[in-house]
Design a protein around this motif. Structure first.
Motif, PDB file in Angstrom:
ATOM      1  N   LYS A  14     -14.115 134.736 -18.637  1.00 48.43           N
ATOM      2  CA  LYS A  14     -12.700 134.994 -18.396  1.00 48.43           C
ATOM      3  C   LYS A  14     -12.534 136.260 -17.560  1.00 48.43           C
ATOM      4  O   LYS A  14     -13.334 137.187 -17.626  1.00 48.43           O
ATOM      5  N   PHE A  15     -11.468 136.284 -16.766  1.00 50.38           N
ATOM      6  CA  PHE A  15     -11.154 137.461 -15.955  1.00 50.38           C
ATOM      7  C   PHE A  15     -10.938 138.643 -16.901  1.00 50.38           C
ATOM      8  O   PHE A  15     -10.130 138.577 -17.823  1.00 50.38           O
ATOM      9  N   LEU A  20     -11.632 143.342 -12.811  1.00 45.84           N
ATOM     10  CA  LEU A  20     -10.544 144.175 -12.297  1.00 45.84           C
ATOM     11  C   LEU A  20     -11.086 145.442 -11.633  1.00 45.84           C
ATOM     12  O   LEU A  20     -10.651 145.837 -10.548  1.00 45.84           O
ATOM     13  N   LYS A  21     -12.074 146.062 -12.291  1.00 45.71           N
ATOM     14  CA  LYS A  21     -12.678 147.266 -11.730  1.00 45.71           C
ATOM     15  C   LYS A  21     -13.400 146.949 -10.426  1.00 45.71           C
ATOM     16  O   LYS A  21     -13.367 147.731  -9.466  1.00 45.71           O
ATOM     17  N   MET A 136     -18.093 141.418  -4.464  1.00 47.97           N
ATOM     18  CA  MET A 136     -16.997 140.839  -5.217  1.00 47.97           C
ATOM     19  C   MET A 136     -17.232 139.358  -5.498  1.00 47.97           C
ATOM     20  O   MET A 136     -17.014 138.871  -6.604  1.00 47.97           O
ATOM     21  N   GLY A 137     -17.695 138.618  -4.496  1.00 47.06           N
ATOM     22  CA  GLY A 137     -17.942 137.186  -4.667  1.00 47.06           C
ATOM     23  C   GLY A 137     -19.046 136.891  -5.666  1.00 47.06           C
ATOM     24  O   GLY A 137     -18.929 135.950  -6.463  1.00 47.06           O
ATOM     25  N   GLU A 138     -20.101 137.683  -5.652  1.00 47.40           N
ATOM     26  CA  GLU A 138     -21.215 137.447  -6.569  1.00 47.40           C
ATOM     27  C   GLU A 138     -20.907 137.918  -7.986  1.00 47.40           C
ATOM     28  O   GLU A 138     -21.602 137.535  -8.928  1.00 47.40           O
ATOM     29  N   ASN A 139     -19.877 138.730  -8.145  1.00 48.70           N
ATOM     30  CA  ASN A 139     -19.468 139.169  -9.484  1.00 48.70           C
ATOM     31  C   ASN A 139     -18.372 138.291 -10.090  1.00 48.70           C
ATOM     32  O   ASN A 139     -18.193 138.259 -11.301  1.00 48.70           O
ATOM     33  N   ALA A 140     -17.621 137.579  -9.241  1.00 53.29           N
ATOM     34  CA  ALA A 140     -16.429 136.867  -9.704  1.00 53.29           C
ATOM     35  C   ALA A 140     -16.784 135.589 -10.457  1.00 53.29           C
ATOM     36  O   ALA A 140     -17.844 135.004 -10.255  1.00 53.29           O
ATOM     37  N   ASN A 141     -15.869 135.143 -11.345  1.00 53.23           N
ATOM     38  CA  ASN A 141     -16.028 133.818 -11.945  1.00 53.23           C
ATOM     39  C   ASN A 141     -15.529 132.776 -10.946  1.00 53.23           C
ATOM     40  O   ASN A 141     -14.802 133.086 -10.008  1.00 53.23           O
ATOM     41  N   SER A 142     -15.938 131.533 -11.121  1.00 56.81           N
ATOM     42  CA  SER A 142     -15.636 130.507 -10.122  1.00 56.81           C
ATOM     43  C   SER A 142     -14.147 130.173 -10.052  1.00 56.81           C
ATOM     44  O   SER A 142     -13.631 129.873  -8.978  1.00 56.81           O
ATOM     45  N   GLN A 143     -13.442 130.266 -11.173  1.00 54.08           N
ATOM     46  CA  GLN A 143     -12.029 129.904 -11.182  1.00 54.08           C
ATOM     47  C   GLN A 143     -11.171 130.922 -10.453  1.00 54.08           C
ATOM     48  O   GLN A 143     -10.156 130.569  -9.837  1.00 54.08           O
ATOM     49  N   ILE A 224     -25.056 140.792 -17.205  1.00 54.01           N
ATOM     50  CA  ILE A 224     -24.378 139.670 -17.858  1.00 54.01           C
ATOM     51  C   ILE A 224     -23.564 140.165 -19.047  1.00 54.01           C
ATOM     52  O   ILE A 224     -22.444 139.716 -19.290  1.00 54.01           O
ATOM     53  N   ALA A 225     -24.133 141.112 -19.795  1.00 56.05           N
ATOM     54  CA  ALA A 225     -23.405 141.670 -20.932  1.00 56.05           C
ATOM     55  C   ALA A 225     -22.125 142.367 -20.470  1.00 56.05           C
ATOM     56  O   ALA A 225     -21.078 142.266 -21.115  1.00 56.05           O
ATOM     57  N   GLN A 226     -22.193 143.071 -19.312  1.00 57.09           N
ATOM     58  CA  GLN A 226     -21.000 143.741 -18.794  1.00 57.09           C
ATOM     59  C   GLN A 226     -19.955 142.743 -18.301  1.00 57.09           C
ATOM     60  O   GLN A 226     -18.759 142.908 -18.542  1.00 57.09           O
ATOM     61  N   VAL A 227     -20.416 141.705 -17.607  1.00 59.75           N
ATOM     62  CA  VAL A 227     -19.489 140.747 -17.007  1.00 59.75           C
ATOM     63  C   VAL A 227     -18.835 139.873 -18.069  1.00 59.75           C
ATOM     64  O   VAL A 227     -17.627 139.642 -18.044  1.00 59.75           O
ATOM     65  N   THR A 228     -19.636 139.370 -18.996  1.00 60.89           N
ATOM     66  CA  THR A 228     -19.120 138.409 -19.975  1.00 60.89           C
ATOM     67  C   THR A 228     -18.630 139.064 -21.255  1.00 60.89           C
ATOM     68  O   THR A 228     -17.914 138.434 -22.036  1.00 60.89           O
ATOM     69  N   GLY A 229     -19.041 140.297 -21.480  1.00 61.82           N
ATOM     70  CA  GLY A 229     -18.656 140.967 -22.713  1.00 61.82           C
ATOM     71  C   GLY A 229     -19.468 140.525 -23.910  1.00 61.82           C
ATOM     72  O   GLY A 229     -19.145 140.850 -25.051  1.00 61.82           O
ATOM     73  N   GLY A 230     -20.548 139.778 -23.676  1.00 60.45           N
ATOM     74  CA  GLY A 230     -21.403 139.307 -24.765  1.00 60.45           C
ATOM     75  C   GLY A 230     -22.853 139.619 -24.486  1.00 60.45           C
ATOM     76  O   GLY A 230     -23.201 140.251 -23.489  1.00 60.45           O
ATOM     77  N   SER A 231     -23.732 139.193 -25.343  1.00 64.94           N
ATOM     78  CA  SER A 231     -25.157 139.450 -25.181  1.00 64.94           C
ATOM     79  C   SER A 231     -25.756 138.457 -24.199  1.00 64.94           C
ATOM     80  O   SER A 231     -25.177 137.428 -23.885  1.00 64.94           O
TER      81      SER A 231
END
Length: 468
Positions: A14-15, A20-21, A136-143, A224-231
């Motif tokens: 999820k965004f 945002l950063k 930005m493109g490689e960090n973004a989610n597809s949606q 991945i932990a930073q982007v998704t907020g999970g392990s």
């Protein structure tokens, strides 16, 4: 977990605050790009007055307008190659160059010095055109990838150009001496660039580079932990993650899409930069506006709203329909401006609406798709993505540089109506090419849009050594 599942976690995230950063950190550099490339057209008359130059030769005018664009083409190629060794490695260096060169503009003593400094400024701009949308493109989610790039690149570019006009008009309103106004306006570009140097250095390496280029499992887990907020403890081993395919395989497989991205940006910049570089000094005069007021109206009333429309629909309608719509709208507005030039001159509001209409449609379509760097990112696999991005950016800068040298000659020899009619024709050609050649990429994983993974494949194309 195979490579496909790993990237699905990133694509379906999820965004959040990380995204945002990322948008803010990349966007402030793009703000500077828009500011720097637009400001010279506003203050050029004051620059010449300050230097005691009554008029420039055709070559001098073209070099002053195009030096930053030529530098941007060089910077794009160089940093496109460098970024293949690491996205983050060189991120921050681009805005450092922007900051130093922007500040240096305030201290030049003649036109040749300004041309030289703006060439160096262009190198930083070209580097940022590669690195910002790439990261930005490689960090973004597809949606949300489309709107993320459109916000971080298309919208902030327009806001930067708008701010240049506002600063110019505020300084004039406070009766700042003309010789000081142009130095303040050009030098201020150092402020937004310098403001994000630290943030860019702290931004982590992109997950796709860590996975596909380096096979860095530890670094990938952290990102991945930073982007998704999970392990991210369940990750394939390095041999299942790192792409061992030859780069030549991807060049051959994607050559048509890469060529399409380059040609579309090339054509767009020929059309768009004719207005950016010469609108304030040539077209504004014909409809009774000062350079500053013309720039402000164009950006605030047309370009920025166009970017907002693109943000709202780019992940719903898709890149292709928006770009076709944008090019057709640009052609229609420019064609009508050419046909009704007399009325546009006698009734300034008509000229404003017609020329503003092409700015609006420009940003609704190709300004937020091709010129945001989106196509180079989405149509090229990770292994060659930065190099492809460098080539597409250079193609656009080549088109813009060509405008800097050719458009004034067309304007002078054939007149304003013919020159603008020529631009309208190019926009029609670009719309047709978009319709025929451009694949749709909305809400699809980068591994699919870039053909790094074919639709029929269940995992990324990898080469696993025997015995693994």
């Amino acid at each position: 977990m195979d490579g496909k599942e790993l990237f699905e976690r990133l694509d379906h995230a999820k965004f959040n605050q990380f995204h945002l950063k990322s948008i803010f950190t990349t966007g402030m550099g793009v703000f500077t790009d828009g500011y720097d490339l637009s400001s010279i057209g506003i203050v050029l008359p004051l620059v010449l007055l300050s230097f005691g130059v009554k008029s420039l030769t055709g070559l001098e005018s073209s070099l002053l307008a195009g030096s930053a664009l030529i530098g941007a083409a060089l910077g794009a190629i160089v940093f496109g190659l460098l970024a293949n060794k690491g996205r983050k490695t060189f991120y921050g260096l681009d805005v450092l160059v922007l900051a130093l060169a922007s500040l240096a503009q305030s201290f030049v003593g003649n036109v040749p010095e300004l041309i030289a400094v703006r060439f160096i400024l262009g190198i930083g701009i070209g580097a940022d055109y590669v690195l910002s949308p790439l990261i930005m493109g490689e960090n973004a989610n597809s949606q949300d990838r489309g709107k993320s790039i459109a916000i971080g690149f298309g919208l902030t570019w327009g806001i930067g150009a708008t701010f240049a006009a506002i600063l110019y008009m505020v300084l004039q309103a406070y009766h700042v001496p003309d010789a000081l106004i142009w130095r303040i306006v050009l030098g201020f570009g150092a402020v937004p660039a310098a403001s994000v140097i630290y943030l860019r250095r702290k931004l982590p390496e992109t997950p796709r580079f860590l996975a596909r280029m380096k096979g860095d499992l530890v670094g990938l887990q952290n990102v991945i932990a930073q982007v998704t907020g999970g392990s991210a403890s369940e990750i394939v081993n390095r041999d299942e993650l790192e792409d061992r395919q030859e780069a030549s395989f991807y060049w051959a497989k994607n050559r048509k899409n890469i060529f399409t991205a380059c040609v579309l940006w090339f054509l767009f910049d020929i059309v768009a930069y004719s207005g950016i570089l010469f609108g304030p000094s040539l077209i504004a005069k014909g409809i009774g506006l000062t350079a500053g007021s013309f720039q402000l109206v164009m950006e605030l009333a047309f370009t920025v709203p166009g970017a907002i429309v693109a943000i709202l629909f780019i992940d719903r309608w898709g890149r292709k329909p928006l770009q076709v719509l944008g090019f057709v709208g640009m052609a229609a507005a420019l064609g009508m401006f050419s046909m009704f030039k007399g009325e546009a001159t006698t009734v300034p509001l008509i000229g404003l609406l017609l020329y503003g209409g092409q700015n609006l449609m420009s940003q609704v379509g190709p300004g937020s798709v091709s010129a945001s760097g989106m196509l180079g990112i989405e149509l090229a696999p990770t292994k060659i993505r930065s190099v492809v991005q460098g080539i597409t950016v250079a193609s656009g800068r080549l088109g813009a540089s060509l405008t800097a040298f050719v458009f004034p000659a067309l304007f002078r020899i054939w007149g304003e109506a013919v020159a603008i009619g020529f631009l309208a024709t190019l926009a029609v050609i670009a719309a047709v090419l978009t319709l025929i050649l451009l694949p749709e990429t909305k809400q699809r994983a980068l591994e699919e849009t870039s053909r790094e993974r074919s639709d029929s494949e269940t995992s990324l194309p990898i080469s696993i050594p025997t015995g693994t």
